[in-house]
Enzyme design. Structure first.
Site: not given
Length: 195
Positions: A77, A177, A179
């Protein structure tokens, strides 16, 4: 294996930590040069605003350190955007690892900016995406993006095509993202950690 998450006052770090916990990977969250240099893998996360983040990096001399790293580095990001040359967000000079400028999505009637939510990846060109099916969905939240360029290893489209993933030497960067992108993000993180 020593994995370091770079501390630079950008958000979303907890999500990265949880993702590494799920993968059974221990990590250190730090802005100390020697700890970062001695890591086997470096993750450069981010949610935030480019000029503020760069100011913190400069205050800790991390803007000079990060481009010199030799181990695999993954930015996400805002971390990805700061690895580029320049961002239109508050006219910010960034680290220049990728010689490309980050641009704001143009105002387009009927389409909201920021680009927020799930969108698909295309045009894979890296082992980082091994085991990821074509057109896989990942999670984005951003108003700025790097255009498709020589470093692009996966694309996405929102208003116009943009770089979803970049790669140069030991540096990798994801606009989305990893994650919080479910199994696909986990696969990409696992591939990175195996490098």
């Amino acid at each position: 294996m020593k994995t370091v998450i770079i501390k630079y006052n950008a958000g979303n770090v907890q999500s990265v930590m949880y993702a590494l916990d799920r993968l059974g990977v221990s990590y250190l969250y730090t802005d100390e040069e020697e700890e970062i240099r001695s890591a086997d893998k470096v993750i450069f996360p981010g949610v935030g605003e480019a000029s503020t983040a760069m100011a913190y990096l400069r205050s800790k001399k991390l803007d000079r350190l990060i481009p010199t790293l030799k181990q695999p580095v993954l930015g996400t990001c805002v971390g990805m955007q700061l690895m580029c040359r320049y961002s239109e967000e508050n006219s910010t000079d960034c680290m220049g690892i990728f010689d490309v400028d980050v641009q704001r999505f143009p105002a387009t009637p009927g389409i909201k900016v920021p680009h927020m939510g799930w969108n698909s990846l295309h045009d894979y060109k890296s082992t980082l995406l091994e085991g990821v099916p074509e057109n896989a969905y990942v999670y984005f939240v951003h108003s700025y993006a790097a255009p498709v360029c020589d470093y692009t290893i996966a694309t996405c489209e929102y208003i116009r095509p943009f770089s979803a993933l970049l790669h140069k030497d030991n540096f990798y960067a994801a606009q989305f993202h990893c994650e919080i992108s479910g199994n696909i993000g986990e696969t990409i993180l696992r591939n990175f950690l195996k490098m």
